[in-house]
Write a protein that holds these residues in place. Structure first.
Motif, PDB file in Angstrom:
ATOM      1  N   ASP A  73       0.822  -1.213   0.000  1.00  0.00           N
ATOM      2  CA  ASP A  73       0.000   0.000   0.000  1.00  0.00           C
ATOM      3  C   ASP A  73       0.856   1.264   0.000  1.00  0.00           C
ATOM      4  OD1 ASP A  73      -2.403  -1.427  -0.035  1.00  0.00           O
ATOM      5  OD2 ASP A  73      -2.395  -1.610   2.151  1.00  0.00           O
ATOM      6  N   SER A  89       4.079   1.085  -1.134  1.00  0.00           N
ATOM      7  CA  SER A  89       5.178   0.778  -2.068  1.00  0.00           C
ATOM      8  C   SER A  89       6.531   0.883  -1.364  1.00  0.00           C
ATOM      9  CB  SER A  89       5.135   1.698  -3.287  1.00  0.00           C
ATOM     10  OG  SER A  89       4.012   1.407  -4.083  1.00  0.00           O
ATOM     11  N   PHE A 126       1.182  -6.638  -7.778  1.00  0.00           N
ATOM     12  CA  PHE A 126       0.168  -6.607  -6.732  1.00  0.00           C
ATOM     13  C   PHE A 126      -0.708  -5.367  -6.883  1.00  0.00           C
ATOM     14  CE2 PHE A 126      -1.315  -5.430  -2.490  1.00  0.00           C
ATOM     15  CZ  PHE A 126      -1.872  -6.617  -2.038  1.00  0.00           C
ATOM     16  N   ASN A 127      -0.073  -4.224  -7.072  1.00  0.00           N
ATOM     17  CA  ASN A 127      -0.830  -2.976  -7.225  1.00  0.00           C
ATOM     18  C   ASN A 127      -1.655  -2.972  -8.511  1.00  0.00           C
ATOM     19  OD1 ASN A 127      -0.110  -1.850  -4.769  1.00  0.00           O
ATOM     20  ND2 ASN A 127       1.715  -0.882  -5.597  1.00  0.00           N
ATOM     21  N   GLU A 150      -2.930  -5.605 -10.001  1.00  0.00           N
ATOM     22  CA  GLU A 150      -4.047  -6.523  -9.749  1.00  0.00           C
ATOM     23  C   GLU A 150      -5.164  -5.826  -8.976  1.00  0.00           C
ATOM     24  OE1 GLU A 150      -5.998 -10.275  -9.712  1.00  0.00           O
ATOM     25  OE2 GLU A 150      -4.121  -9.805 -10.716  1.00  0.00           O
ATOM     26  N   ARG A 151      -4.781  -4.987  -8.062  1.00  0.00           N
ATOM     27  CA  ARG A 151      -5.751  -4.256  -7.238  1.00  0.00           C
ATOM     28  C   ARG A 151      -6.171  -2.933  -7.887  1.00  0.00           C
ATOM     29  NH1 ARG A 151      -3.055  -3.509  -1.762  1.00  0.00           N
ATOM     30  NH2 ARG A 151      -5.065  -2.639  -1.190  1.00  0.00           N
ATOM     31  N   GLN A 152      -5.636  -2.662  -9.066  1.00  0.00           N
ATOM     32  CA  GLN A 152      -5.894  -1.419  -9.799  1.00  0.00           C
ATOM     33  C   GLN A 152      -5.613  -0.204  -8.924  1.00  0.00           C
ATOM     34  OE1 GLN A 152      -9.882  -1.807 -11.314  1.00  0.00           O
ATOM     35  NE2 GLN A 152      -9.256  -3.309 -12.828  1.00  0.00           N
ATOM     36  N   LYS A 153      -4.469  -0.275  -8.254  1.00  0.00           N
ATOM     37  CA  LYS A 153      -4.047   0.789  -7.350  1.00  0.00           C
ATOM     38  C   LYS A 153      -2.777   1.431  -7.893  1.00  0.00           C
ATOM     39  CE  LYS A 153      -2.598   1.562  -2.590  1.00  0.00           C
ATOM     40  NZ  LYS A 153      -1.320   2.160  -2.859  1.00  0.00           N
ATOM     41  N   LYS A 154      -2.752   2.712  -7.871  1.00  0.00           N
ATOM     42  CA  LYS A 154      -1.547   3.435  -8.268  1.00  0.00           C
ATOM     43  C   LYS A 154      -0.653   3.580  -7.046  1.00  0.00           C
ATOM     44  CE  LYS A 154      -2.701   4.586 -12.501  1.00  0.00           C
ATOM     45  NZ  LYS A 154      -2.126   3.922 -13.600  1.00  0.00           N
TER      46      LYS A 154
END
Length: 132
Positions: A20, A22, A50-51, A53-57
């Motif tokens: 979360d 990085s 991982f990011n 996959e979670r569509q997180k920048k």
């Protein structure tokens, strides 16, 4: 957080990943510097995947922190037990929000031989139960 024990072929180290943020926290019982090369690339790729996959920048690059305040191993033969002990201490910690600061402040902390022997005994019991 993810704990990744890693053996380069001669020595065990522990990398704690907070995807979360990085951030990768590096724990080396011999208190060496941050890793370079393949291990860093593997960890950085894992955080990126991982990011994604979670569509997180996340950050554009992983922030590596060397937790140099960890208890050091006194010789060259017990690194695996030290890594297991670090993992146990982290798992038993009730407030992981302070995780990096707690480990940076442990500057003069040492594990007694009894702590290391406890890890040896737990590992031996596990192996006997699982494989004998």
């Amino acid at each position: 957080m993810f704990m990744l024990p890693f053996n380069s072929g001669e020595h065990w180290v522990l990398t704690i990943i907070d995807p979360d943020q990085s951030t990768a926290y590096f724990m080396d019982p011999l208190k060496r510097r941050l890793p370079t090369g393949d291990w860093m690339k593997i960890v950085e790729s894992a955080i990126a995947m991982f990011n994604a996959e979670r569509q997180k920048k996340g950050r554009s690059s992983v922030l590596w922190k060397n937790l140099a305040g960890i208890p050091p191993q006194p010789n060259n033969k017990e690194c695996g037990y030290f890594v297991m002990r670090y993992m146990r201490d982290i798992i038993e910690d009730k407030d992981l929000t302070l995780f990096p600061r707690k480990w940076e402040r442990r500057g003069n902390s040492q594990y007694t031989q009894a702590y290391i022997d406890m890890m040896r005994n737990e590992w031996a019991k596990y192996v006997v139960k699982a494989y004998v």
